[in-house]
Motif scaffolding. Sequence first.
Motif, mmCIF file in Angstrom:
data_model
loop_
_atom_site.group_PDB
_atom_site.id
_atom_site.type_symbol
_atom_site.label_atom_id
_atom_site.label_comp_id
_atom_site.label_asym_id
_atom_site.label_seq_id
_atom_site.Cartn_x
_atom_site.Cartn_y
_atom_site.Cartn_z
ATOM 1 N N ASP A 1 39.741 30.750 39.380
ATOM 2 C CA ASP A 1 40.922 30.701 38.152
ATOM 3 C C ASP A 1 40.731 31.680 37.010
ATOM 4 N N LYS A 2 40.039 32.801 37.459
ATOM 5 C CA LYS A 2 39.883 33.884 36.517
ATOM 6 C C LYS A 2 40.054 35.344 37.156
ATOM 7 N N VAL A 3 39.818 36.285 36.318
ATOM 8 C CA VAL A 3 40.120 37.694 36.730
ATOM 9 C C VAL A 3 38.431 38.296 36.592
ATOM 10 N N ARG A 4 38.070 38.603 37.709
ATOM 11 C CA ARG A 4 36.505 38.974 37.467
ATOM 12 C C ARG A 4 36.487 40.427 38.456
ATOM 13 N N PHE A 5 35.103 40.994 38.173
ATOM 14 C CA PHE A 5 34.966 42.303 38.624
ATOM 15 C C PHE A 5 33.725 42.195 39.617
ATOM 16 N N PHE A 6 33.673 42.850 40.643
ATOM 17 C CA PHE A 6 32.495 42.952 41.436
ATOM 18 C C PHE A 6 32.051 44.054 41.869
ATOM 19 N N PHE A 7 30.889 44.626 41.960
ATOM 20 C CA PHE A 7 30.620 45.974 42.225
ATOM 21 C C PHE A 7 30.224 46.275 43.574
ATOM 22 N N GLU A 8 30.300 47.440 44.001
ATOM 23 C CA GLU A 8 30.067 47.744 45.359
ATOM 24 C C GLU A 8 28.537 47.710 45.597
ATOM 25 N N GLU A 9 28.135 47.336 46.831
ATOM 26 C CA GLU A 9 26.771 47.300 46.795
ATOM 27 C C GLU A 9 25.934 48.523 46.826
ATOM 28 N N ASP A 10 26.730 49.630 47.018
ATOM 29 C CA ASP A 10 25.985 50.884 47.012
ATOM 30 C C ASP A 10 26.201 51.756 45.571
ATOM 31 N N ALA A 11 26.478 50.877 44.606
ATOM 32 C CA ALA A 11 27.077 51.608 43.297
ATOM 33 C C ALA A 11 25.877 51.710 42.370
ATOM 34 N N PHE A 12 24.720 51.245 42.838
ATOM 35 C CA PHE A 12 23.294 51.216 41.667
ATOM 36 C C PHE A 12 22.376 52.228 42.442
ATOM 37 N N GLU B 1 34.625 52.860 36.686
ATOM 38 C CA GLU B 1 35.872 53.086 37.428
ATOM 39 C C GLU B 1 35.718 53.296 38.906
ATOM 40 N N LEU B 2 34.585 54.171 39.222
ATOM 41 C CA LEU B 2 34.429 54.347 40.806
ATOM 42 C C LEU B 2 33.231 53.364 41.329
ATOM 43 N N SER B 3 32.862 52.400 40.863
ATOM 44 C CA SER B 3 31.851 51.659 41.049
ATOM 45 C C SER B 3 32.141 50.199 41.560
ATOM 46 N N ILE B 4 33.556 49.854 41.253
ATOM 47 C CA ILE B 4 33.897 48.414 41.325
ATOM 48 C C ILE B 4 34.500 48.245 42.768
ATOM 49 N N ASN B 5 33.995 47.037 43.592
ATOM 50 C CA ASN B 5 34.727 46.856 44.840
ATOM 51 C C ASN B 5 35.751 46.303 44.880
ATOM 52 N N LYS B 6 35.929 45.125 43.701
ATOM 53 C CA LYS B 6 37.107 44.447 43.884
ATOM 54 C C LYS B 6 37.340 43.605 42.536
ATOM 55 N N ILE B 7 38.518 43.329 42.161
ATOM 56 C CA ILE B 7 38.932 42.175 41.291
ATOM 57 C C ILE B 7 39.502 41.113 41.853
ATOM 58 N N GLY B 8 38.920 40.025 41.246
ATOM 59 C CA GLY B 8 39.221 38.729 41.859
ATOM 60 C C GLY B 8 39.326 37.417 40.943
ATOM 61 N N HIS B 9 39.653 36.557 41.117
ATOM 62 C CA HIS B 9 40.591 35.881 42.044
ATOM 63 C C HIS B 9 42.070 35.195 42.007
ATOM 64 N N ALA B 10 42.240 35.414 40.363
ATOM 65 C CA ALA B 10 43.776 34.714 40.317
ATOM 66 C C ALA B 10 44.403 35.836 39.304
ATOM 67 N N MET B 11 44.279 37.082 39.491
ATOM 68 C CA MET B 11 45.231 37.818 38.615
ATOM 69 C C MET B 11 46.893 37.704 38.988
ATOM 70 N N HIS B 12 47.014 36.890 40.214
ATOM 71 C CA HIS B 12 48.432 36.666 40.526
ATOM 72 C C HIS B 12 49.105 35.693 39.576
ATOM 73 N N ASP B 13 48.177 34.730 38.706
ATOM 74 C CA ASP B 13 48.692 33.891 37.921
ATOM 75 C C ASP B 13 48.332 34.143 36.395
ATOM 76 N N LEU B 14 47.533 35.000 36.421
ATOM 77 C CA LEU B 14 46.947 35.527 34.897
ATOM 78 C C LEU B 14 47.237 36.722 34.358
ATOM 79 N N ASP B 15 47.853 37.595 35.270
ATOM 80 C CA ASP B 15 48.255 38.727 34.648
ATOM 81 C C ASP B 15 49.877 39.146 35.097
ATOM 82 N N PRO B 16 50.678 39.440 34.101
ATOM 83 C CA PRO B 16 52.076 39.483 34.245
ATOM 84 C C PRO B 16 52.359 40.447 35.300
#
Length: 282
Positions: free
Chosen positions: A68-79, A90-105
Amino acid sequence: MGLTEKQRDQFERDGVLVVEGFADTAACKELIERSREMLEAFEPESVSVFTAHEQTRTPDDYFLESGDKVRFFFEEDAFLPDGSLKQAKELSINKIGHAMHDLDPVFSSFSRTPDLAAVAADVGFVDPKLLQSMYIFKQPSIGGEVTCHQDSTFLYTDPMSCVGFWFALEDATLENGCLWAEPGGHRGPLRKLFKRAPGGGTEFETLSDAPLPEPGDGRLVPLETPAGTLVLLHGQLPHYSGPNRSPRSRHAYSVHVIEGDAGYPDENWLQRGDDMPLRGFA
Ligand code: FE2
């Protein structure tokens, strides 16, 4: 609005449906721009590397609390070996999840359109609820592989009802890690459940030993999709995406929808606070 009878039949038969030109270019660009702003504002104090490789999944609290939040997850090979980032945040994040559809207009309005509601009704939803959203970067050079899986493993309901609405925001090709799927594979059994473990963390429970398809065994077909394409994925459909070793990113956005009156187990990894009940397309 909605699907043709032929498209509905195709989804029922294959468990996957590709609808090119579903989202307009401006809407895709707006979402890409919004993700850029969110990444810019993100200060990585707590790091969670997301990978769908079971053996390296790190289901820490940052991940488990993200339903129920907006969180950021890195690529495994980012480090680098010393733990610092190889390239810009900006080029290291794998994904953002998992509730932007409710929390971001911006994400909410992309995810809630009359067209999408019509598609959901056409694939059989009576009271669709938007359970989870993910912005997937599939970064140039380091974009990680997502091993073959079924979404109902992660988003189980009783009875099973999960359908993924996956949008190509940029062209997805063989080079930059497009989706692959097993047409008709949704009629096979659910292989595993990903659950919260009684002692904390998470675990997989095996439900069936039937092997999932693997890249190269001929059962998976590539879905090369231009930007704006909607791909519908049945919750039991085996699918996969390869790594991105190309210089081009492959941004995608997905929303997973479940039936409102289906049972939602307490052991599911994704849980929401009582103050944030699931909402439909309205
Ligand atoms: Fe998936």
